[in-house]
Structure formats: C-alpha cells, structure tokens
Design an enzyme around this catalytic site. Structure first.
Site, PDB file in Angstrom:
ATOM      1  N   GLU B  48    -101.438 -72.092 -21.747  1.00 34.72           N
ATOM      2  CA  GLU B  48    -101.751 -71.000 -20.827  1.00 34.72           C
ATOM      3  C   GLU B  48    -103.044 -71.423 -20.134  1.00 34.72           C
ATOM      4  O   GLU B  48    -104.081 -71.594 -20.773  1.00 34.72           O
ATOM      5  CB  GLU B  48    -101.923 -69.702 -21.647  1.00 34.72           C
ATOM      6  N   ASP B  59    -111.837 -60.561 -17.518  1.00 40.58           N
ATOM      7  CA  ASP B  59    -112.360 -61.412 -18.581  1.00 40.58           C
ATOM      8  C   ASP B  59    -113.737 -60.988 -19.061  1.00 40.58           C
ATOM      9  O   ASP B  59    -114.567 -60.515 -18.289  1.00 40.58           O
ATOM     10  CB  ASP B  59    -112.425 -62.861 -18.087  1.00 40.58           C
ATOM     11  N   TYR B 173     -96.795 -60.455 -21.900  1.00 43.71           N
ATOM     12  CA  TYR B 173     -98.146 -60.691 -22.398  1.00 43.71           C
ATOM     13  C   TYR B 173     -98.604 -59.355 -22.966  1.00 43.71           C
ATOM     14  O   TYR B 173     -98.958 -58.449 -22.227  1.00 43.71           O
ATOM     15  CB  TYR B 173     -99.058 -61.148 -21.255  1.00 43.71           C
TER      16      TYR B 173
END
Lengths: 395, 264
Positions: B48, B59, B173
């Site tokens: 990934e 993030d 995901y």
C-alpha cells in the site's frame, strides 16, 4: 445541478470518517431554514447580543476626496468587531440543536476564533480553536481574547503554520471527535453544506445593506466592494444584490507583495499558479504547483492569507456576475490609514483591501456613482502589523 | 498478480494478508526504493503506497512528516510513477495506491489512471473522494482496469456500508477507529460486529487499518475474521528512527517485518 455545486464548483470532498456528520449537518441545515423558532432565537441573539442591524455609514470626507459617493456597511460594529459573529451564532445554535457539546474552529486573523469563542461562552459549549503559529504571533491580542472567553487555543505548527494548516488540524480533530463535536467552519469553504450554510448566515449583511441603501440613498449602489479571503463577508453582502443585475460586484483579493513576486493570495488573478483543484472539501480555484502540491501564500492580512477561494465565488467569476481583482499590501495600508484619518474609523487589514481598492481606482467611478464597501471588521487587532510594516518600509 | 489470488493462497495456509504502507519517495528516491524492496522480501502480500502531498489531512503527525520529507527531497507525482516503474522491474507484487484527490485531479484523472494501467497497479484509494463524489473516478478506473478501494469506519451506518460495497471492486479499507493515522490509540474492539455487517452484503476482502502496529494486533485481526491488516505509521516510524544509518534501519525494519509475518 448536482447537490452542493455552484456550476462546476463545490461538492463534498472529504474523508469517509466525516461523511456521516456532514450528511447529518446537511439535513439539519435544511430543517432550521424552515424552523421559525430556531430563526427567531437566532434573530433575537443577533439583535440583542450582537447589535444588529449594523448601520450604513455615508463617508462625506472620503466621498469628497474621491469624487464619488462612498458608503460603508458597518460589520465592524458587531459584537466582537467583525461579521464572523453572524455565522458563529447561527452554527453554534445549530450545533446545540444537534446535541453537540464541543465546538472546534479554525481561525486566521483570529476574528472567527473570537466570534466562535464568544458564541460558545454564551451558549455554554466547550470551545477549542486551531490557529497557525504565524497567525498567533501577528494577531496576539486575539489569542488572549479567545483564552479570556474560555476557549483553548491550539497553536498549529504543521505545514506553513497559517490558516490552511489550522483547517487541516481542525479536520483531523473532527475525524476523531465527530460524535460529540461540531466543526464551526468560518468561511464559505469546505464540503457542502458549509459554503451554502455560511453564506446563509452571512446573507443578513446584504439583505440589511440593500434596504438601508434604499432608505438612505433612495437607490441601489453602482458598486459593491468586499475583500475576499475564503470569501464569507463578500458572499454575505453580494447575496443581497445578486438579482440586481445593474449592481456591479467586486471581490478584492490579497495581492501581498505583487502577483509577479509569487508572494500573494490571489486565486482569481494569478493565471500561472492558480488552477482548478480539490482542496479541504471543495472543488475550486487553488494556488498550487504544477503537479498539485499546495503553494504557500502571503498577505499582510492574516484573514486573506489562504490558498483557495469559496466555490460560489469561482462560479460568480466564471459567469461574470462578479469581478475579482487584487490589491497589494502597500495599498491596503493606505486604505487602513486613510479611513482612519478621514472618517475616524480604523478598519481591519482585511477590509482595508476593499477600501484601498476603491481609493486606488477612484478615477473609474463617475461623480455621483455610489460605491458600497463592506467594512467587514475593525482594525484594533492590526495596529502592531501596520506599525511593523511601516518601520520595515521606512528604511 | 491480482488481489483475488493473493487471498486464495493465504487462505489455504490459514493466513491473512499483510499490507505494509509507506510514502513513495520517503525519505528520498533511492532509499524509498530499497525500503520497498525490503518490504517485498520480508512478508508483504500487497504493497500500500502513498503519494506525498503537502496537506495530508487524513494522516497523523508521523505520516505527515514522511510526506514533508519526501516533498522536501523534490518528490512529485512523476517521480512517484518512476519509482513504481522501477518496482515493476523486479516484482509483480500487487500494489494499492493512496493518493489525495488534488494530485489525481491536477494530473488529469484519465491520464493518471492510464499510467497506472501501464504500471500494472491494482487499486487506488482517494481518501478525500467519498462515494458521493466518486462516479467519474469509478468510470475511469474501470476503463483502465484499476480496482477501487473505499473506506468503511466504525460510524458508517448500515445502509451506507451497503452502498460503499457496491462501489468497491478491490477491497474494503476498514478503519478500526475514528481519527487520523498513527499509533497512539488502539483499534476499537467492536471490529467483529462491523466485519459481520460487511460480510452480510459483500464478499470483498476486508483489510483493517489505523491503530495496527504490532504482531499481536494481527492475532486479533484473525480472530475477528479480517482478510488483512495495513500497517503504516509504525513502519514509517521504524524508518524515521534510523534515518542517519541506512543499513541499521534496513536491519531493524527487516526484524520488525518478520515478526509481523510470523503472526499473520
């Protein structure tokens, strides 16, 4: 048209983590627009707490000097000193209705942070504000104000340490706190429904100003001029005149040290570095590098120092309904000083861009033509910035 | 190789997939490539890989810093594509990408996916394109044979899970907790429930990310019948810890990867 779009611009470009909250907010926003009790409570607060309606002031001395008729919409006279309180009160009430107990917000110049902290103090909500470290320095007084009002101020040290980074950090916080927390976004940016909702809460500026023009001058203005960072004060006043096709709408962006210098925040006038992009929730014009990294921006005014522009502004520019121009720091400071000297009103450096723009371009207005400027905030917070600017430019 | 075969093979061995995540070009072009080689040689089933972006809003601090370091070393979209091209010279390992919307949009969505097809990339996840905005991206992805990956979270309502599964062609995901990437918080424990809900409407592989950092977490993932685990921040932290001594960093990273692989 697709939901949340203005022509090709807008949308909901946000993480899946935030989508349930965004959809909930969208639904509630639609409800409160028809909820007479909610609207009554908001209007009562705007009147009895914030001091609305704000006056329309005719500037006799400036008008004489510039050979046209200059009026100011006095958003600086709102409680907390800027238009930001209109939106902060609206969204804080909405957050309370949604059962949220905690509010987070970003701030650039600190005006939105102060407005949010104020609304939260009044409504008993916990408040945390994200502010770039650079902005904390140049708007130190507003940091103290927010803390005095009971808010926690987080100094953001990531990225360029200005407004865009404060928004990133607020979004990151919201991703983890979305169940208890409302993100009280301060401008006409971000994913739908934010641009539409913030415009809705700010449209009171334009609605009042239009009526006041008819009452006082007995006619509509020829020009409406407002500064544009994200663009909330401009959307607020433009909204009152959008259907009056003869009224020319002008948005003034921060030219910083000049477009050619690359140190500016003009999304509509920099034809090289500003391109359509997807950023912080919306599709609009964004200052960026060739391959899509976001560019650093600069302006003497923290509130205009941002890389993207509200999607409805992009739409208004594309359709030609509004025109966008820029003004460099030096002219903004001229506007700041002239309004102070001639009319006894110290404008915020953000609003000084609108004032300086009219001074710079006064020859384009015919005698008797009316120019309405949105004085979005007061300038006490900016004294140190102007003093520093002047001392740097003397030597 | 495609995802389907990876999962069939792993199932035969009673294992789940290990998906290490890193930022392309972190800490720089050459080291990034050698790190990726280490990942491949030490148990990665699927890579990934993220394209560095100036404003990685999904993030946490560790991955933000990796983005900054890569950008500081002049990594851009073109260089990321070059790294992928170099990987393809020595490995057919399946690759999923994580790319922020503005990078795809600015490159030209169609051009971007066309390049990915040439590089035999398996899937793309765009973290700031939710299902509501995904139509044109899905159409183009399909045209170029690139699979889609969408995120499901602990707060995704049931009807929405259904809708997301219908749009996904690669894998789900599954974000194990709210927040951004990083290793501060542990995974939420109600993962089993969400996985059950997804299984009711879909046969897609479910890879769990956020808050997965040590070998024991993989045991938990097996217990809740996930198909794989994604480790990002913990790997990037390993790399950041010994940036000044690359051989040492590679050695430590290798140890860490092998510990994970032993538990998967």
């Amino acid at each position: 048209m697709k939901k949340g779009y203005y022509g090709n611009w807008g949308g909901q470009y946000i993480s899946e983590l935030l989508m349930p909250a965004i959809l909930e907010l969208e639904k509630s926003f639609e409800e409160i627009k028809k909820d007479s009790r909610f609207l009554k409570e908001l209007n009562t607060m705007l009147q009895n707490y914030s001091g609305r309606p704000t006056p329309l002031t005719y500037c006799a001395n400036m008008s004489k000097e510039l050979n046209c008729e200059i009026y100011l919409k006095r958003e600086d006279l709102n409680h907390t000193g800027a238009h930001k309180i209109n939106n902060a009160l609206g969204q804080a009430l909405l957050a309370r209705k949604l059962g949220k107990t905690r509010i987070i917000a970003e701030t650039g110049a600190g005006q939105h942070g102060v407005a949010t902290a104020t609304a939260c103090a009044r409504l008993g909500l916990k408040c945390e504000i994200y502010m770039g470290e650079v902005d904390c320095e140049r708007q130190a007084i507003n940091v103290h104000r927010m803390e005095l009002l009971g808010a926690t101020v987080h100094r953001v040290v990531s990225g360029t340490r200005t407004l865009k980074d404060a928004i990133n950090e607020a979004l990151r916080d919201w991703s983890s706190s979305v169940e208890s927390t409302h993100y009280l976004l301060g401008s006409v940016l971000g994913p739908h429904p934010f641009p539409e909702m913030v415009t809705y809460f700010q449209s009171i500026i334009g609605i009042e100003a239009r009526q006041q023009m008819l009452n006082i001058a007995k006619k509509l203005p020829d020009y409406v001029v407002a500064c544009v960072g994200g663009g909330s004060n401009a959307m607020g006043i433009f909204k009152g005149f959008l259907d009056d096709k003869k009224v020319r709408l002008i948005g003034v962006e921060a030219g910083g040290k000049g477009i050619e210098s690359g140190k500016h925040a003009s999304r509509m006038c920099d034809t090289i570095n500003s391109k359509p992009g997807i950023f912080q929730g919306t599709k609009t014009y964004v200052l960026q590098e060739n391959l899509g990294q976001i560019r650093n921006t600069y302006s003497i005014s923290a509130g205009l120092d941002y890389c993207a522009i509200g999607p409805e502004h992009t739409h208004l520019a594309e359709t030609g309904r509004a025109k966008y121009d820029y003004l460099n720091d030096d002219w903004a400071v001229k506007g700041f000083k002239m309004l102070s000297e001639k009319e006894g009103i110290i404008p915020a450096l953000e609003s000084s861009h609108a004032i300086g723009y009219v001074i710079k371009n006064y020859k384009t207005y015919q005698p008797g033509e009316i120019v309405l400027i949105n004085l979005s905030g007061r300038g006490d917070k900016d004294l140190m910035s102007v003093i520093k600017y002047e001392s740097r430019n003397v030597s | 190789m495609n995802y389907h075969n990876v999962y069939i093979n792993l199932k035969k061995e009673g294992k789940i997939a290990f998906l290490p995540f890193t930022i392309l070009g972190f800490p720089n072009f050459e080291t990034s490539l050698s790190v990726i080689q280490t990942l491949i040689e030490n148990g990665a089933d699927i890579l990934e890989l993220g394209f560095p972006f100036s404003d990685p809003v999904a993030d946490g601090p560790i991955i933000q810093e990796a983005n900054n370091i890569a950008l500081h070393n002049n990594i851009n979209t073109e260089k990321c594509l070059t790294i992928l091209e170099k990987i393809r010279k020595f490995s057919p390992i399946p690759i999923g990408l994580l790319v922020y919307a503005n990078l795809v949009f600015t490159y030209g969505t169609e051009n971007f996916y066309k390049r990915l097809q040439e590089l035999k990339i398996n899937s793309v996840l765009i973290p700031d394109i939710p299902p509501e905005e995904s139509e044109e991206y899905r159409v183009i992805a399909q045209k170029y044979g690139i699979q889609t990956v969408f995120i499901i979270t602990p707060v995704t309502p049931k009807e929405r899970i259904d809708k997301i599964c219908q749009m996904t062609t690669g894998f789900i995901y599954l974000v194990s907790r709210l927040g951004v990437t990083g290793t501060h918080e542990k995974a939420r424990i109600d993962l089993a429930e969400t996985i059950k809900t997804i299984r009711q409407v879909s046969n897609l592989p479910i890879n769990v990310g956020f808050g997965i950092s040590d070998p024991s977490h993989f045991k938990n993932l097996k217990q809740v019948h996930a198909d794989g685990g994604i480790i990002g921040s913990a790997i990037i932290k390993q790399i950041q810890n010994s940036l000044s001594d690359i051989p040492k960093m590679q050695k430590e990273l290798k140890n860490y990867l092998q510990q994970i692989s032993a538990q998967k």
